[in-house]
Scaffold this motif. Structure first.
Motif, PDB file in Angstrom:
ATOM      1  N   LEU A  42       0.835  -1.208   0.000  1.00 17.48           N
ATOM      2  CA  LEU A  42       0.000   0.000   0.000  1.00 17.48           C
ATOM      3  C   LEU A  42       0.870   1.258   0.000  1.00 17.48           C
ATOM      4  O   LEU A  42       0.517   2.261  -0.635  1.00 17.48           O
ATOM      5  N   ASP A  43       2.002   1.199   0.689  1.00 18.31           N
ATOM      6  CA  ASP A  43       2.949   2.329   0.672  1.00 18.31           C
ATOM      7  C   ASP A  43       3.485   2.574  -0.738  1.00 18.31           C
ATOM      8  O   ASP A  43       3.679   3.716  -1.155  1.00 18.31           O
ATOM      9  N   TRP A  44       3.730   1.475  -1.479  1.00 21.57           N
ATOM     10  CA  TRP A  44       4.203   1.618  -2.858  1.00 21.57           C
ATOM     11  C   TRP A  44       3.142   2.282  -3.720  1.00 21.57           C
ATOM     12  O   TRP A  44       3.447   3.138  -4.564  1.00 21.57           O
ATOM     13  N   VAL A  45       1.879   1.884  -3.534  1.00 19.00           N
ATOM     14  CA  VAL A  45       0.784   2.505  -4.287  1.00 19.00           C
ATOM     15  C   VAL A  45       0.761   4.011  -3.993  1.00 19.00           C
ATOM     16  O   VAL A  45       0.616   4.835  -4.901  1.00 19.00           O
ATOM     17  N   GLU A  46       0.930   4.361  -2.735  1.00 21.26           N
ATOM     18  CA  GLU A  46       0.979   5.775  -2.344  1.00 21.26           C
ATOM     19  C   GLU A  46       2.130   6.492  -3.051  1.00 21.26           C
ATOM     20  O   GLU A  46       1.986   7.608  -3.551  1.00 21.26           O
ATOM     21  N   TYR A  47       3.265   5.828  -3.113  1.00 24.21           N
ATOM     22  CA  TYR A  47       4.468   6.400  -3.716  1.00 24.21           C
ATOM     23  C   TYR A  47       4.271   6.712  -5.200  1.00 24.21           C
ATOM     24  O   TYR A  47       4.805   7.694  -5.720  1.00 24.21           O
ATOM     25  N   TYR A  48       3.459   5.892  -5.889  1.00 21.17           N
ATOM     26  CA  TYR A  48       3.257   6.060  -7.326  1.00 21.17           C
ATOM     27  C   TYR A  48       2.445   7.311  -7.671  1.00 21.17           C
ATOM     28  O   TYR A  48       2.482   7.770  -8.814  1.00 21.17           O
ATOM     29  N   LYS A  49       1.676   7.851  -6.701  1.00 19.17           N
ATOM     30  CA  LYS A  49       0.850   9.048  -6.945  1.00 19.17           C
ATOM     31  C   LYS A  49      -0.021   8.872  -8.197  1.00 19.17           C
ATOM     32  O   LYS A  49       0.049   9.634  -9.167  1.00 19.17           O
ATOM     33  N   LEU A  50      -0.843   7.845  -8.169  1.00 18.87           N
ATOM     34  CA  LEU A  50      -1.677   7.484  -9.314  1.00 18.87           C
ATOM     35  C   LEU A  50      -2.933   8.357  -9.380  1.00 18.87           C
ATOM     36  O   LEU A  50      -3.318   8.966  -8.375  1.00 18.87           O
ATOM     37  N   PRO A  51      -3.595   8.385 -10.544  1.00 23.24           N
ATOM     38  CA  PRO A  51      -4.919   9.016 -10.602  1.00 23.24           C
ATOM     39  C   PRO A  51      -5.851   8.351  -9.585  1.00 23.24           C
ATOM     40  O   PRO A  51      -5.700   7.156  -9.285  1.00 23.24           O
ATOM     41  N   ALA A  52      -6.800   9.103  -9.068  1.00 23.54           N
ATOM     42  CA  ALA A  52      -7.632   8.639  -7.941  1.00 23.54           C
ATOM     43  C   ALA A  52      -8.289   7.281  -8.185  1.00 23.54           C
ATOM     44  O   ALA A  52      -8.282   6.409  -7.309  1.00 23.54           O
ATOM     45  N   GLU A  53      -8.838   7.088  -9.383  1.00 25.01           N
ATOM     46  CA  GLU A  53      -9.551   5.839  -9.673  1.00 25.01           C
ATOM     47  C   GLU A  53      -8.603   4.643  -9.681  1.00 25.01           C
ATOM     48  O   GLU A  53      -8.915   3.579  -9.121  1.00 25.01           O
ATOM     49  N   GLU A  54      -7.440   4.798 -10.299  1.00 24.76           N
ATOM     50  CA  GLU A  54      -6.464   3.705 -10.350  1.00 24.76           C
ATOM     51  C   GLU A  54      -5.903   3.427  -8.955  1.00 24.76           C
ATOM     52  O   GLU A  54      -5.705   2.272  -8.577  1.00 24.76           O
ATOM     53  N   ASP A  55      -5.671   4.477  -8.188  1.00 21.66           N
ATOM     54  CA  ASP A  55      -5.198   4.329  -6.808  1.00 21.66           C
ATOM     55  C   ASP A  55      -6.191   3.510  -5.993  1.00 21.66           C
ATOM     56  O   ASP A  55      -5.825   2.552  -5.296  1.00 21.66           O
ATOM     57  N   ARG A  56      -7.458   3.860  -6.093  1.00 22.80           N
ATOM     58  CA  ARG A  56      -8.506   3.153  -5.354  1.00 22.80           C
ATOM     59  C   ARG A  56      -8.576   1.680  -5.779  1.00 22.80           C
ATOM     60  O   ARG A  56      -8.684   0.777  -4.943  1.00 22.80           O
ATOM     61  N   LYS A  57      -8.491   1.450  -7.082  1.00 20.34           N
ATOM     62  CA  LYS A  57      -8.596   0.082  -7.609  1.00 20.34           C
ATOM     63  C   LYS A  57      -7.470  -0.804  -7.069  1.00 20.34           C
ATOM     64  O   LYS A  57      -7.711  -1.926  -6.622  1.00 20.34           O
ATOM     65  N   ARG A  58      -6.248  -0.294  -7.091  1.00 23.39           N
ATOM     66  CA  ARG A  58      -5.118  -1.105  -6.621  1.00 23.39           C
ATOM     67  C   ARG A  58      -5.207  -1.368  -5.125  1.00 23.39           C
ATOM     68  O   ARG A  58      -4.918  -2.477  -4.664  1.00 23.39           O
ATOM     69  N   ARG A  59      -5.610  -0.362  -4.345  1.00 17.67           N
ATOM     70  CA  ARG A  59      -5.766  -0.558  -2.898  1.00 17.67           C
ATOM     71  C   ARG A  59      -6.839  -1.594  -2.589  1.00 17.67           C
ATOM     72  O   ARG A  59      -6.660  -2.460  -1.723  1.00 17.67           O
ATOM     73  N   GLU A  60      -7.955  -1.502  -3.291  1.00 18.91           N
ATOM     74  CA  GLU A  60      -9.049  -2.462  -3.066  1.00 18.91           C
ATOM     75  C   GLU A  60      -8.603  -3.880  -3.379  1.00 18.91           C
ATOM     76  O   GLU A  60      -8.953  -4.827  -2.659  1.00 18.91           O
ATOM     77  N   ARG A  61      -7.832  -4.031  -4.453  1.00 16.67           N
ATOM     78  CA  ARG A  61      -7.369  -5.370  -4.833  1.00 16.67           C
ATOM     79  C   ARG A  61      -6.395  -5.932  -3.810  1.00 16.67           C
ATOM     80  O   ARG A  61      -6.429  -7.124  -3.502  1.00 16.67           O
ATOM     81  N   ILE A  62      -5.522  -5.095  -3.280  1.00 18.52           N
ATOM     82  CA  ILE A  62      -4.581  -5.557  -2.257  1.00 18.52           C
ATOM     83  C   ILE A  62      -5.337  -5.982  -1.004  1.00 18.52           C
ATOM     84  O   ILE A  62      -5.068  -7.046  -0.424  1.00 18.52           O
ATOM     85  N   HIS A  63      -6.312  -5.183  -0.584  1.00 23.25           N
ATOM     86  CA  HIS A  63      -7.121  -5.555   0.584  1.00 23.25           C
ATOM     87  C   HIS A  63      -7.867  -6.872   0.342  1.00 23.25           C
ATOM     88  O   HIS A  63      -7.970  -7.712   1.251  1.00 23.25           O
ATOM     89  N   ALA A  64      -8.379  -7.051  -0.881  1.00 26.17           N
ATOM     90  CA  ALA A  64      -9.104  -8.284  -1.211  1.00 26.17           C
ATOM     91  C   ALA A  64      -8.177  -9.492  -1.163  1.00 26.17           C
ATOM     92  O   ALA A  64      -8.577 -10.577  -0.711  1.00 26.17           O
ATOM     93  N   VAL A  65      -6.931  -9.319  -1.611  1.00 26.69           N
ATOM     94  CA  VAL A  65      -5.953 -10.418  -1.561  1.00 26.69           C
ATOM     95  C   VAL A  65      -5.677 -10.813  -0.116  1.00 26.69           C
ATOM     96  O   VAL A  65      -5.612 -12.005   0.217  1.00 26.69           O
ATOM     97  N   VAL A  66      -5.526  -9.844   0.768  1.00 26.60           N
ATOM     98  CA  VAL A  66      -5.297 -10.141   2.188  1.00 26.60           C
ATOM     99  C   VAL A  66      -6.446 -10.983   2.738  1.00 26.60           C
ATOM    100  O   VAL A  66      -6.240 -12.018   3.390  1.00 26.60           O
ATOM    101  N   GLU A  67      -7.661 -10.569   2.426  1.00 27.16           N
ATOM    102  CA  GLU A  67      -8.848 -11.253   2.939  1.00 27.16           C
ATOM    103  C   GLU A  67      -8.946 -12.686   2.416  1.00 27.16           C
ATOM    104  O   GLU A  67      -9.130 -13.641   3.188  1.00 27.16           O
ATOM    105  N   ARG A  68      -8.799 -12.837   1.091  1.00 29.82           N
ATOM    106  CA  ARG A  68      -8.945 -14.171   0.504  1.00 29.82           C
ATOM    107  C   ARG A  68      -7.782 -15.090   0.872  1.00 29.82           C
ATOM    108  O   ARG A  68      -7.981 -16.280   1.149  1.00 29.82           O
ATOM    109  N   THR A  69      -6.573 -14.552   0.872  1.00 28.29           N
ATOM    110  CA  THR A  69      -5.406 -15.375   1.218  1.00 28.29           C
ATOM    111  C   THR A  69      -5.529 -15.889   2.642  1.00 28.29           C
ATOM    112  O   THR A  69      -5.293 -17.080   2.907  1.00 28.29           O
ATOM    113  N   ASN A  70      -5.903 -15.031   3.566  1.00 31.49           N
ATOM    114  CA  ASN A  70      -6.021 -15.463   4.961  1.00 31.49           C
ATOM    115  C   ASN A  70      -7.181 -16.432   5.164  1.00 31.49           C
ATOM    116  O   ASN A  70      -7.113 -17.328   6.009  1.00 31.49           O
TER     117      ASN A  70
END
Length: 215
Positions: A42-70
């Motif tokens: 998530l820190d890397w996503v922050e570092y990239y300074k992406l457009p808002a929609e792409e930023d949100r999409k990548r964060r949501e996917r990372i959170h979803a991976v945490v949930e499903r993996t666990n």
């Protein structure tokens, strides 16, 4: 025949002793690790300074991976090795979603993607991709001498005899994975790489990691 002594949880002493006293303890440790390491991505996503929609999409996917993996660590993995396969699959997926996908690609097993289910035997894996306008796509290599990254609790292999590196407008490949030595509750994690090209030159390459629960 030499048989390893088992501790009270049925884990051979040498298999789990250095990491945890039982599979259940190891699961708890690894689930916490997945949560902790997700913050780095998530820190890397922050570092990239992406457009808002792409930023949100990548964060949501990372959170979803945490949930499903666990969820898979808790409910699907039954051994230390199985937990490792699921955990590393999750780490791989987080890295991939941190980088994002500039072109469309998908990997499907029985119509499912990301977290899938199949029976032992021959498992068919469908890889699809399409490049952006003016670009083509081709099946890539994970490493110079290894097309796919595979990690599993029982031996598996992919038939590569009919595969090529040709550039295509649309990639639609059916891979045949030999999972004949697998048993119910085995897990298989594998990464497929696709390259986007223009006039034969590689523009981008992305890996997509899929996990299979053998039922």
């Amino acid at each position: 025949m030499h048989v390893l002594p088992l501790d009270r949880d049925g884990v051979p002493y040498d298999e789990g002793a250095e990491r945890a006293s039982s599979v259940e303890d190891y699961k708890v440790t690894c689930m916490q690790f997945i949560k902790d390491i997700s913050n780095d991505y998530l820190d890397w996503v922050e570092y990239y300074k992406l457009p808002a929609e792409e930023d949100r999409k990548r964060r949501e996917r990372i959170h979803a991976v945490v949930e499903r993996t666990n969820e898979w660590i808790a409910k699907v993995a039954t051994t230390i090795k199985g937990v490792d396969v699921v955990m590393n699959d999750g780490i791989q997926k987080m890295a991939e979603n941190t980088a994002g996908y500039p072109f469309q690609m998908g990997v499907f097993v029985n119509g499912m993607s990301g977290y899938t289910l199949a029976k032992a035997g021959t498992i068919e894996v469908n890889v699809k991709a399409v490049g952006r306008e003016g670009s083509k796509v081709r099946l890539g290599w994970h490493q110079k001498d290894r097309r796919f990254l595979i990690s599993s609790t029982s031996p598996v292999s992919v038939d590569e005899s009919s595969l090529d590196d040709a550039d295509r407008e649309v990639l639609d490949v059916r891979l045949r994975m030999d999972a004949g030595k697998c048993h119910p509750r085995d897990v298989i994690s594998f990464t497929v790489v696709v390259a986007e090209t223009r006039e034969g030159a590689e523009l981008e390459r992305r890996g997509l990691t899929t996990i299979i629960h053998v039922g």
